[in-house]
Design a protein around this motif. Structure first.
Motif, mmCIF file in Angstrom:
data_model
loop_
_atom_site.group_PDB
_atom_site.id
_atom_site.type_symbol
_atom_site.label_atom_id
_atom_site.label_comp_id
_atom_site.label_asym_id
_atom_site.label_seq_id
_atom_site.Cartn_x
_atom_site.Cartn_y
_atom_site.Cartn_z
ATOM 1 N N PHE A 1 -8.222 8.446 5.838
ATOM 2 C CA PHE A 1 -7.382 8.259 4.655
ATOM 3 C C PHE A 1 -6.497 7.028 4.822
ATOM 4 N N VAL A 2 -5.847 6.921 5.975
ATOM 5 C CA VAL A 2 -4.944 5.790 6.228
ATOM 6 C C VAL A 2 -5.724 4.476 6.186
ATOM 7 N N ALA A 3 -6.867 4.432 6.830
ATOM 8 C CA ALA A 3 -7.670 3.206 6.857
ATOM 9 C C ALA A 3 -8.117 2.806 5.449
ATOM 10 N N ALA A 4 -8.492 3.787 4.649
ATOM 11 C CA ALA A 4 -8.987 3.499 3.309
ATOM 12 C C ALA A 4 -7.878 3.098 2.343
ATOM 13 N N ARG A 5 -6.685 3.642 2.507
ATOM 14 C CA ARG A 5 -5.622 3.444 1.524
ATOM 15 C C ARG A 5 -4.482 2.557 1.997
ATOM 16 N N TRP A 6 -4.546 2.037 3.222
ATOM 17 C CA TRP A 6 -3.433 1.269 3.782
ATOM 18 C C TRP A 6 -3.021 0.103 2.885
ATOM 19 N N ALA A 7 -3.967 -0.718 2.482
ATOM 20 C CA ALA A 7 -3.637 -1.912 1.694
ATOM 21 C C ALA A 7 -2.981 -1.542 0.370
ATOM 22 N N VAL A 8 -3.495 -0.524 -0.289
ATOM 23 C CA VAL A 8 -2.936 -0.087 -1.571
ATOM 24 C C VAL A 8 -1.520 0.445 -1.374
ATOM 25 N N LEU A 9 -1.327 1.248 -0.343
ATOM 26 C CA LEU A 9 0.000 1.807 -0.078
ATOM 27 C C LEU A 9 0.992 0.703 0.293
ATOM 28 N N ASP B 1 10.016 -7.142 -0.029
ATOM 29 C CA ASP B 1 10.329 -7.271 1.396
ATOM 30 C C ASP B 1 9.211 -6.633 2.214
ATOM 31 N N ARG B 2 8.369 -7.466 2.817
ATOM 32 C CA ARG B 2 7.196 -6.966 3.535
ATOM 33 C C ARG B 2 7.564 -6.058 4.702
ATOM 34 N N HIS B 3 8.611 -6.406 5.427
ATOM 35 C CA HIS B 3 8.986 -5.608 6.588
ATOM 36 C C HIS B 3 9.512 -4.235 6.176
ATOM 37 N N ARG B 4 10.351 -4.204 5.157
ATOM 38 C CA ARG B 4 10.816 -2.906 4.658
ATOM 39 C C ARG B 4 9.648 -2.111 4.085
ATOM 40 N N ALA B 5 8.704 -2.799 3.462
ATOM 41 C CA ALA B 5 7.535 -2.124 2.895
ATOM 42 C C ALA B 5 6.698 -1.479 4.001
ATOM 43 N N GLU B 6 6.480 -2.208 5.102
ATOM 44 C CA GLU B 6 5.713 -1.644 6.217
ATOM 45 C C GLU B 6 6.426 -0.421 6.790
ATOM 46 N N ASP B 7 7.761 -0.518 6.925
ATOM 47 C CA ASP B 7 8.528 0.631 7.413
ATOM 48 C C ASP B 7 8.403 1.811 6.468
ATOM 49 N N LEU B 8 8.465 1.531 5.168
ATOM 50 C CA LEU B 8 8.364 2.595 4.175
ATOM 51 C C LEU B 8 7.009 3.299 4.254
ATOM 52 N N VAL B 9 5.945 2.533 4.387
ATOM 53 C CA VAL B 9 4.606 3.131 4.500
ATOM 54 C C VAL B 9 4.516 3.971 5.771
ATOM 55 N N GLN B 10 4.992 3.430 6.877
ATOM 56 C CA GLN B 10 4.927 4.162 8.148
ATOM 57 C C GLN B 10 5.700 5.480 8.065
ATOM 58 N N GLU B 11 6.919 5.433 7.542
ATOM 59 C CA GLU B 11 7.736 6.645 7.433
ATOM 60 C C GLU B 11 7.061 7.674 6.529
ATOM 61 N N SER B 12 6.472 7.199 5.454
ATOM 62 C CA SER B 12 5.805 8.104 4.516
ATOM 63 C C SER B 12 4.556 8.724 5.136
ATOM 64 N N LEU B 13 3.817 7.935 5.901
ATOM 65 C CA LEU B 13 2.622 8.471 6.552
ATOM 66 C C LEU B 13 2.976 9.475 7.646
ATOM 67 N N VAL B 14 4.104 9.281 8.314
ATOM 68 C CA VAL B 14 4.560 10.275 9.300
ATOM 69 C C VAL B 14 4.829 11.599 8.603
ATOM 70 N N LYS B 15 5.493 11.540 7.456
ATOM 71 C CA LYS B 15 5.759 12.773 6.703
ATOM 72 C C LYS B 15 4.462 13.403 6.229
ATOM 73 N N LEU B 16 3.513 12.570 5.816
ATOM 74 C CA LEU B 16 2.213 13.092 5.390
ATOM 75 C C LEU B 16 1.493 13.785 6.542
#
Length: 168
Positions: free
Chosen positions: A12-20, A31-46
């Motif tokens: 799931f992560v591999a398929a949807r990473w770019a979109v997320l 802000d790319r760095h905040r965006a990467e942090d946001l995706v990582q934090e959200s995926l941890v919760k997932l």
């Protein structure tokens, strides 16, 4: 069993990473760095609820987590930036196409919207969610989501018109 679920999660992560990541960039104002942090934090919760949502709507779950986290984090005043001794080298600019320029202009205008309006506009028009889905994702009434969308789009039009008039 946990390994099988981990494999599904990895797929799931591999398929949807770019979109997320793109969604997160829009939600964080570019802000790319905040965006990467946001995706990582959200995926941890997932990850922690993966067995419950894996076969239902994992992307909707992540989208909701991201939208709420982006709205919350926009209220913070300090992001934890640290000064550095040496500024990184800037990439050399090349020929930029009109499409990239227009996208950049739109992202800059989106970044100037208040966080809540930006989240509603991105979820409603970029993610193509219904008003009720946007309201559910942000935990607000449908009328509030609708008014944020209307005000956000009106403000975007104003911002984009102001830029066009000053250039032309």
């Amino acid at each position: 069993m946990r390994q099988a679920q981990g494999g599904e999660f990895d797929e799931f992560v591999a398929a949807r990473w770019a979109v997320l990541l793109h969604l997160a960039r829009l939600l964080t104002g570019g802000d790319r760095h905040r965006a990467e942090d946001l995706v990582q934090e959200s995926l941890v919760k997932l990850w922690f609820v993966w067995p419950k949502v894996a076969h239902e709507a994992p992307e909707a779950y992540v989208r909701t987590v991201m939208a709420r986290a982006a709205a919350r984090s926009a209220r913070r005043r300090w992001w934890g930036e640290r000064p550095v001794d040496q500024v990184p080298e800037l990439p050399e600019s090349g020929d930029v196409s009109a499409t990239v320029a227009e996208r950049s202009r739109l992202e800059a205008a989106l970044a100037r919207l208040p966080a809540r309006q930006r989240a509603v506009v991105v979820l409603r028009y970029y993610q193509d969610l219904s008003e009720s889905q946007v309201a559910d994702a942000l935990g607000c009434p449908v009328g509030t989501a609708r008014s944020h969308a209307a005000r956000g789009v009106a403000r975007l039009r104003q911002l984009l018109d102001d830029v066009s008039e000053s250039v032309g």
